[in-house]
Scaffold this active site. Structure first.
Site, PDB file in Angstrom:
ATOM      1  N   SER A 137       0.856  -1.184   0.000  1.00  0.00           N
ATOM      2  CA  SER A 137       0.000   0.000   0.000  1.00  0.00           C
ATOM      3  C   SER A 137       0.891   1.232   0.000  1.00  0.00           C
ATOM      4  O   SER A 137       2.052   1.172   0.405  1.00  0.00           O
ATOM      5  CB  SER A 137      -0.880  -0.014   1.256  1.00  0.00           C
ATOM      6  N   TYR A 150      -1.671  -0.953  10.475  1.00  0.00           N
ATOM      7  CA  TYR A 150      -1.774  -1.339   9.064  1.00  0.00           C
ATOM      8  C   TYR A 150      -0.587  -0.781   8.287  1.00  0.00           C
ATOM      9  O   TYR A 150       0.061  -1.485   7.513  1.00  0.00           O
ATOM     10  CB  TYR A 150      -3.084  -0.805   8.489  1.00  0.00           C
TER      11      TYR A 150
END
Length: 271
Positions: A137, A150
């Site tokens: 990401s 995350y």
């Protein structure tokens, strides 16, 4: 194109979103696929829709399933050529306010792909070459508040993949990371109220657009691909110059709030 004719691909997190898009695109280019996710019902439906696909329902936070998965793929198709580590989870909000066990994010987003890759490498090398493609990401390129764990898991996965790519040089097996910004899937849209406005400041990609980069990476072994490119550049600049990042964040959050409001209005209208 038929780049993956007679190849066997394992796709984790395959029951929806990006994982499903990857499985469909690999199948469209001649590959056989092993679909891995927790939802038996969704996998059973996809198994019927995708040519040469076999479902393997499993919770990848349990390390006992890795050997079973690899043996299943080998038994069904006789080989394993590509591993796509896409399965992931996220709990959004400030660390002090989240009630869930944040260790679950590390278990599924970081430990699982590392451990599964380690076990898969001998299978990939058996056929003289193969590919591992991990999904990270933009949050793995610049710290993202309210998604701290995350973000940390994706930083770790990116570092592991790039280091592994160097270790594997000359082996015939490649390791690649695909680092997308926000993707227009349920991973974001079903939890839109909890998604930080900063996420919406970047252009939204479709699952098919990101999946196309996964296939390119599996084909050519390029260490990293980023989408959108502008987001990747911005993330790099923000990481190198934290002071500049602090100046940009309020502007990006203002933009993100407007975009988020438009998405919420669209969802409220059933769009």
């Amino acid at each position: 194109m038929n780049r993956f004719k007679d190849k066997v691909v394992i796709v984790t997190g395959a029951s929806s979103g990006l994982g499903e898009a990857c499985a469909r695109q690999f199948a469209a280019e001649g590959a056989s696929t092993v679909l891995v996710a927790r939802s038996k019902a969704k996998l059973a439906a996809l198994e019927k829709q995708i040519p040469n696909a076999k479902a393997f329902p499993a919770d990848l936070s349990d390390p006992k399933v890795y050997d079973k998965l690899l043996k299943f793929a080998q038994k069904q198709f006789g080989r394993i050529d590509i591993l796509v580590n896409n399965a992931g989870v996220n709990y959004r909000g400030a660390v002090t306010e989240i009630k869930e066990d944040l260790g679950q994010i590390i278990d599924l987003n970081l430990r699982a792909p590392i451990a599964l890759t380690q076990k898969a490498l001998p299978y990939l090398k058996e056929n003289g070459g193969g590919a591992v493609v991990n999904i990270a990401s933009l949050a793995g390129r610049v710290p993202l508040p309210d998604e701290a764990t995350y973000s940390g898991s994706k930083f770790g996965l990116r570092a592991f993949t790039l280091a592994l790519a160097n270790e594997l040089k000359g082996s015939g097996v490649t390791a690649s990371i695909v680092s997308p910004g926000p993707i227009e899937t349920g991973f974001i849209l079903t939890e839109i109220d909890d998604v930080p406005p900063l996420v919406f400041s970047q252009p939204m990609s479709t699952a098919d657009q990101v999946a196309a980069l996964v296939l390119k990476s599996a084909a050519d072994g390029k260490p990293e691909r980023v989408i959108p490119l502008s987001g990747g550049i911005l993330a790099t600049v923000a990481y190198i110059w934290p002071g500049l990042r602090q100046l940009l964040v309020p502007l990006l959050e203002r933009k993100g709030r407007k975009v988020k409001a438009r998405y919420k209005a669209k969802l409220a209208q059933g769009g």
